[in-house]
Scaffold this active site. Structure first.
Site, PDB file in Angstrom:
ATOM      1  N   LYS A 116       0.818  -1.221   0.000  1.00 20.04           N
ATOM      2  CA  LYS A 116       0.000   0.000   0.000  1.00 20.04           C
ATOM      3  C   LYS A 116       0.855   1.275   0.000  1.00 20.04           C
ATOM      4  O   LYS A 116       0.417   2.315  -0.477  1.00 20.04           O
ATOM      5  CB  LYS A 116      -0.965  -0.001   1.185  1.00 20.04           C
ATOM      6  CG  LYS A 116      -1.837  -1.260   1.285  1.00 20.04           C
ATOM      7  CD  LYS A 116      -2.755  -1.444   0.079  1.00 20.04           C
ATOM      8  CE  LYS A 116      -3.355  -2.836   0.029  1.00 20.04           C
ATOM      9  NZ  LYS A 116      -4.213  -3.067  -1.139  1.00 20.04           N
ATOM     10  N   LYS A 158      -0.567   2.937   8.929  1.00 23.24           N
ATOM     11  CA  LYS A 158      -1.117   1.841   8.137  1.00 23.24           C
ATOM     12  C   LYS A 158      -0.014   0.852   7.782  1.00 23.24           C
ATOM     13  O   LYS A 158       1.075   1.249   7.363  1.00 23.24           O
ATOM     14  CB  LYS A 158      -1.739   2.373   6.831  1.00 23.24           C
ATOM     15  CG  LYS A 158      -2.936   3.299   7.025  1.00 23.24           C
ATOM     16  CD  LYS A 158      -3.549   3.700   5.687  1.00 23.24           C
ATOM     17  CE  LYS A 158      -4.822   4.523   5.903  1.00 23.24           C
ATOM     18  NZ  LYS A 158      -5.497   4.869   4.638  1.00 23.24           N
ATOM     19  N   GLU A 200      -0.363   8.587   7.336  1.00 23.10           N
ATOM     20  CA  GLU A 200      -1.124   9.612   6.615  1.00 23.10           C
ATOM     21  C   GLU A 200      -1.834  10.484   7.631  1.00 23.10           C
ATOM     22  O   GLU A 200      -2.143  10.028   8.733  1.00 23.10           O
ATOM     23  CB  GLU A 200      -2.219   8.961   5.737  1.00 23.10           C
ATOM     24  CG  GLU A 200      -1.718   8.250   4.513  1.00 23.10           C
ATOM     25  CD  GLU A 200      -2.829   7.517   3.743  1.00 23.10           C
ATOM     26  OE1 GLU A 200      -2.554   7.038   2.645  1.00 23.10           O
ATOM     27  OE2 GLU A 200      -3.960   7.420   4.272  1.00 23.10           O
ATOM     28  N   PHE A 202      -5.011  11.745   9.299  1.00 20.94           N
ATOM     29  CA  PHE A 202      -6.310  11.069   9.422  1.00 20.94           C
ATOM     30  C   PHE A 202      -7.393  12.004   8.910  1.00 20.94           C
ATOM     31  O   PHE A 202      -7.564  13.111   9.427  1.00 20.94           O
ATOM     32  CB  PHE A 202      -6.575  10.666  10.872  1.00 20.94           C
ATOM     33  CG  PHE A 202      -7.894   9.957  11.052  1.00 20.94           C
ATOM     34  CD1 PHE A 202      -8.123   8.716  10.462  1.00 20.94           C
ATOM     35  CD2 PHE A 202      -8.916  10.530  11.796  1.00 20.94           C
ATOM     36  CE1 PHE A 202      -9.344   8.059  10.615  1.00 20.94           C
ATOM     37  CE2 PHE A 202     -10.142   9.878  11.955  1.00 20.94           C
ATOM     38  CZ  PHE A 202     -10.355   8.648  11.370  1.00 20.94           C
ATOM     39  N   HIS A 208     -16.333   6.818   1.706  1.00 12.24           N
ATOM     40  CA  HIS A 208     -15.498   5.854   1.002  1.00 12.24           C
ATOM     41  C   HIS A 208     -16.119   5.646  -0.381  1.00 12.24           C
ATOM     42  O   HIS A 208     -17.209   5.095  -0.490  1.00 12.24           O
ATOM     43  CB  HIS A 208     -15.477   4.552   1.818  1.00 12.24           C
ATOM     44  CG  HIS A 208     -14.732   3.429   1.178  1.00 12.24           C
ATOM     45  ND1 HIS A 208     -13.878   2.612   1.865  1.00 12.24           N
ATOM     46  CD2 HIS A 208     -14.709   2.990  -0.096  1.00 12.24           C
ATOM     47  CE1 HIS A 208     -13.362   1.718   1.044  1.00 12.24           C
ATOM     48  NE2 HIS A 208     -13.862   1.921  -0.149  1.00 12.24           N
ATOM     49  N   GLU A 275      -9.827   2.832  -4.760  1.00 13.39           N
ATOM     50  CA  GLU A 275     -10.542   3.387  -3.595  1.00 13.39           C
ATOM     51  C   GLU A 275     -10.071   4.799  -3.267  1.00 13.39           C
ATOM     52  O   GLU A 275      -8.877   5.072  -3.280  1.00 13.39           O
ATOM     53  CB  GLU A 275     -10.256   2.540  -2.347  1.00 13.39           C
ATOM     54  CG  GLU A 275     -10.928   1.210  -2.305  1.00 13.39           C
ATOM     55  CD  GLU A 275     -10.701   0.529  -0.947  1.00 13.39           C
ATOM     56  OE1 GLU A 275     -10.248   1.175   0.018  1.00 13.39           O
ATOM     57  OE2 GLU A 275     -10.984  -0.671  -0.880  1.00 13.39           O
ATOM     58  N   ASN A 290      -7.830  -2.320  -5.186  1.00 12.88           N
ATOM     59  CA  ASN A 290      -8.126  -3.739  -5.003  1.00 12.88           C
ATOM     60  C   ASN A 290      -8.060  -4.425  -6.356  1.00 12.88           C
ATOM     61  O   ASN A 290      -8.737  -4.026  -7.299  1.00 12.88           O
ATOM     62  CB  ASN A 290      -9.502  -3.928  -4.383  1.00 12.88           C
ATOM     63  CG  ASN A 290      -9.584  -3.242  -3.034  1.00 12.88           C
ATOM     64  OD1 ASN A 290      -8.651  -3.307  -2.238  1.00 12.88           O
ATOM     65  ND2 ASN A 290     -10.668  -2.537  -2.787  1.00 12.88           N
ATOM     66  N   ARG A 292      -9.054  -7.311  -7.567  1.00 13.40           N
ATOM     67  CA  ARG A 292      -9.934  -8.490  -7.631  1.00 13.40           C
ATOM     68  C   ARG A 292     -11.337  -8.046  -8.034  1.00 13.40           C
ATOM     69  O   ARG A 292     -11.629  -6.855  -8.065  1.00 13.40           O
ATOM     70  CB  ARG A 292     -10.014  -9.124  -6.241  1.00 13.40           C
ATOM     71  CG  ARG A 292     -10.582  -8.147  -5.215  1.00 13.40           C
ATOM     72  CD  ARG A 292     -10.913  -8.767  -3.866  1.00 13.40           C
ATOM     73  NE  ARG A 292     -11.641  -7.827  -3.023  1.00 13.40           N
ATOM     74  CZ  ARG A 292     -11.096  -6.907  -2.251  1.00 13.40           C
ATOM     75  NH1 ARG A 292      -9.776  -6.775  -2.181  1.00 13.40           N
ATOM     76  NH2 ARG A 292     -11.848  -6.083  -1.539  1.00 13.40           N
TER      77      ARG A 292
HETATM   78  C1  MV4 Z   1      -8.400   6.273   6.115  1.00 13.27           C
HETATM   79  C2  MV4 Z   1      -9.369   6.931   6.901  1.00 13.27           C
HETATM   80  C3  MV4 Z   1      -9.081   8.207   7.339  1.00 13.27           C
HETATM   81  N1  MV4 Z   1      -7.905   8.791   7.037  1.00 13.27           N
HETATM   82  N2  MV4 Z   1      -7.233   6.904   5.846  1.00 13.27           N
HETATM   83  C4  MV4 Z   1     -11.101   2.407   5.165  1.00 13.27           C
HETATM   84  C5  MV4 Z   1     -10.771   1.143   4.466  1.00 13.27           C
HETATM   85  C6  MV4 Z   1      -9.336   1.217   4.087  1.00 13.27           C
HETATM   86  N3  MV4 Z   1      -9.203   1.016   2.687  1.00 13.27           N
HETATM   87  C7  MV4 Z   1      -8.860   2.554   4.529  1.00 13.27           C
HETATM   88  N4  MV4 Z   1      -9.917   3.174   5.270  1.00 13.27           N
HETATM   89  C8  MV4 Z   1      -9.775   4.392   5.857  1.00 13.27           C
HETATM   90  N5  MV4 Z   1      -8.600   5.053   5.616  1.00 13.27           N
HETATM   91  C9  MV4 Z   1      -7.004   8.133   6.310  1.00 13.27           C
HETATM   92  N6  MV4 Z   1      -5.836   8.730   6.031  1.00 13.27           N
HETATM   93  C10 MV4 Z   1     -10.564   6.253   7.171  1.00 13.27           C
HETATM   94  C11 MV4 Z   1     -10.784   4.979   6.647  1.00 13.27           C
HETATM   95  C12 MV4 Z   1     -12.041   4.346   6.997  1.00 13.27           C
HETATM   96  C13 MV4 Z   1     -13.293   4.739   6.445  1.00 13.27           C
HETATM   97  C14 MV4 Z   1     -13.412   5.732   5.501  1.00 13.27           C
HETATM   98  C15 MV4 Z   1     -14.633   6.089   4.967  1.00 13.27           C
HETATM   99  C16 MV4 Z   1     -15.793   5.447   5.362  1.00 13.27           C
HETATM  100  C17 MV4 Z   1     -15.734   4.458   6.294  1.00 13.27           C
HETATM  101  C18 MV4 Z   1     -14.492   4.079   6.853  1.00 13.27           C
HETATM  102  C19 MV4 Z   1     -14.436   3.060   7.798  1.00 13.27           C
HETATM  103  C20 MV4 Z   1     -13.228   2.709   8.313  1.00 13.27           C
HETATM  104  C21 MV4 Z   1     -12.040   3.346   7.920  1.00 13.27           C
END
Ligand code: MV4
Length: 444
Positions: A116, A158, A200, A202, A208, A275, A290, A292
């Site tokens: 990642k 991460k 990163e 936050f 998402h 994503e 992703n 897949r």
């Molecule tokens: C984040 C974040 C906030 N800030 N990265 C969610 C799945 C994975 N692919 C990465 N995720 C996140 N990364 C930064 N820098 C918040 C999430 C996240 C999330 C984001 C939008 C909607 C729902 C979520 C649920 C868990 C984590």
């Protein structure tokens, strides 16, 4: 095209792949564990082969067993579905070495996107916006501190080999960084075999949003629009929809363009998903790709009329894409609810024997499920038992149709998340379709 494909998966996705094979006139072999021997995909398959005992490590993740199954059944290709071996670059390498076609992207693309931190660097080079953070993995505590100084708090650590929310740690203040960094490294080493960690800023309160892409071996790449997957609990998606509600037109166009740039940069072939996080202001940031077919792919299929699994198989067989970007015209609004055999209040798995199953139907409803009356939902795999997908002319119509579909669905013998979904669809925050994102444990 292929004469025979081995399906190295189970449950609804094994059935989904089997259906694509049938329509293409390709024979399908379902590889299964012992407990899945009487499952619907096995019963409907042209052939089936047991690849090991119930635990996934010994069966669905057992590479020698899966490769042998392909060899003894004369399968020319393997479809890995999602989960299990679907994003295992070493497995894709082994398929290649054995002369079996892996139905998915190249091992190189899987490997790169599986890291990642490397994916983030590639996205940056491709011109996709990324979240302010470290350049590559953090070598030590000192690097973590200087990167943290630059981006500020809160931040998120991460695991480079994680993804999908696994191996992540939010750090709210400087005092907590050193300890969090070491814990994150140790957890990453234990869970993924690599201690590499990056950081990163936050992004609080982000949606998402992910973009579906398709690429062929001749280098043509298109996108099939986006899906909003913001309704999650502990990184498990519960409901997905498309188009993403309430995002500015410039943001939507920017997402599509950035997704294609990332796919282009890894020379991506097959179906893939890029994503992003989208904030209140409509700013968007690449987070991961992703490599897949995803659980929520039917949302896109319903809007575009394109069979993504069929496309994966055609691309793996060397066929050029039959669509140009201008051929892709999504119609209306689609929503998918994931139905799990779980307590609808606590999300505790509730495996057991299904005594009654009446799926919903009628206009604009699709059901992807391996359920049948008398089927026992095993406790050893994830608890997804059905996906209900609906399409409507617009979001309100799709929401209304989903309530209708859920309310006519009968599942007896196991608890399901249907009552949760019915509550969610009534929730004013969900219905507004914007910010904030529904608070699942509190408001619902
Ligand atoms: C984040 C974040 C906030 N800030 N990265 C969610 C799945 C994975 N692919 C990465 N995720 C996140 N990364 C930064 N820098 C918040 C999430 C996240 C999330 C984001 C939008 C909607 C729902 C979520 C649920 C868990 C984590």
């Amino acid at each position: 095209m292929f004469n025979k494909i081995l399906i190295a998966n189970r449950g609804e996705i094994a059935l989904r792949i089997l259906r694509a094979c049938r329509e293409m006139g390709i024979r399908a072999v379902v590889a299964h564990s012992k407990v899945d021997a009487n499952s619907l995909p096995v019963r409907l398959a042209d052939e089936s082969i047991c690849v090991g005992p119930d635990d996934a490590r010994s069966s669905y993740l057992n590479i020698p067993s899966i490769i042998s199954a392909a060899a003894v059944t004369d399968s020319e290709a393997i479809h890995p579905g999602y989960g299990f071996l679907s994003e295992n670059a070493a497995f894709a390498d082994i398929c290649r070495a054995c002369g079996i076609t892996f139905i998915g992207p190249s091992p190189e693309a899987i490997r790169l996107m599986g890291d990642k931190a490397q994916a983030r660097e590639l996205a940056r080079q491709a011109g996709a916006p990324i979240i302010p953070g470290s350049e590559g993995p953090l070598k030590d505590e000192d690097q973590a501190h200087s990167a943290a100084e630059a981006v500020g708090f809160p931040l998120i650590l991460k695991a480079a080999a994680g993804g999908g929310g696994r191996g992540m740690r939010i750090v709210r203040e400087r005092e907590a960084l050193a300890q969090a960094f070491h814990t994150c490294q140790a957890e990453a080493a234990a869970a993924f075999g690599s201690s590499e960690v990056y950081l990163e800023k936050f992004v609080e309160e982000a949606r998402h949003v992910e973009v579906q892409v398709l690429g062929d071996r001749a280098g043509t790449r298109i996108h099939l629009g986006e899906r909003d997957c913001s309704v999650q609990r502990r990184y498990q998606k519960l409901l997905e929809e498309s188009p993403a509600p309430a995002i500015p037109p410039a943001t939507r166009a920017g997402l599509h363009k950035a997704a294609l740039a990332v796919a282009q940069a890894v020379n991506y072939t097959s179906a893939g998903t890029v994503e992003f996080l989208v904030d209140r202001e409509g700013n968007f940031y690449f987070i991961e790709m992703n490599t897949r077919i995803q659980v929520e792919h039917p949302v896109t299929e319903m809007l575009t009329g394109i069979d993504l699994v069929r496309e994966q198989i055609l691309i793996a067989g060397g066929e050029p894409l039959r669509w140009r970007q201008s051929d892709i015209r999504p119609v209306g609004h689609a929503i998918e609810c994931r139905i799990n055999a779980e307590d609808p209040d606590t999300f505790t798995p509730n495996p057991g024997r299904v005594t009654a199953w009446v799926p919903p139907g009628g206009p604009g409803v699709r059901v992807d499920s391996h359920l049948m009356p008398g089927y026992t939902v095993p406790s050893v795999y994830d608890s997804l038992i059905a996906k209900i997908i609906v399409q409507g002319a617009d979001r309100p119509e799709a929401i209304n149709r989903m309530r209708r579909a859920l309310s006519e669905t009968i599942v007896e013998g196991v608890k399901t998340t249907i009552p949760f979904h019915l509550r969610l669809l009534e929730d004013p925050v969900f219905r507004a379709g914007s910010f904030p994102i529904p608070k699942l444990e509190v408001a619902l």
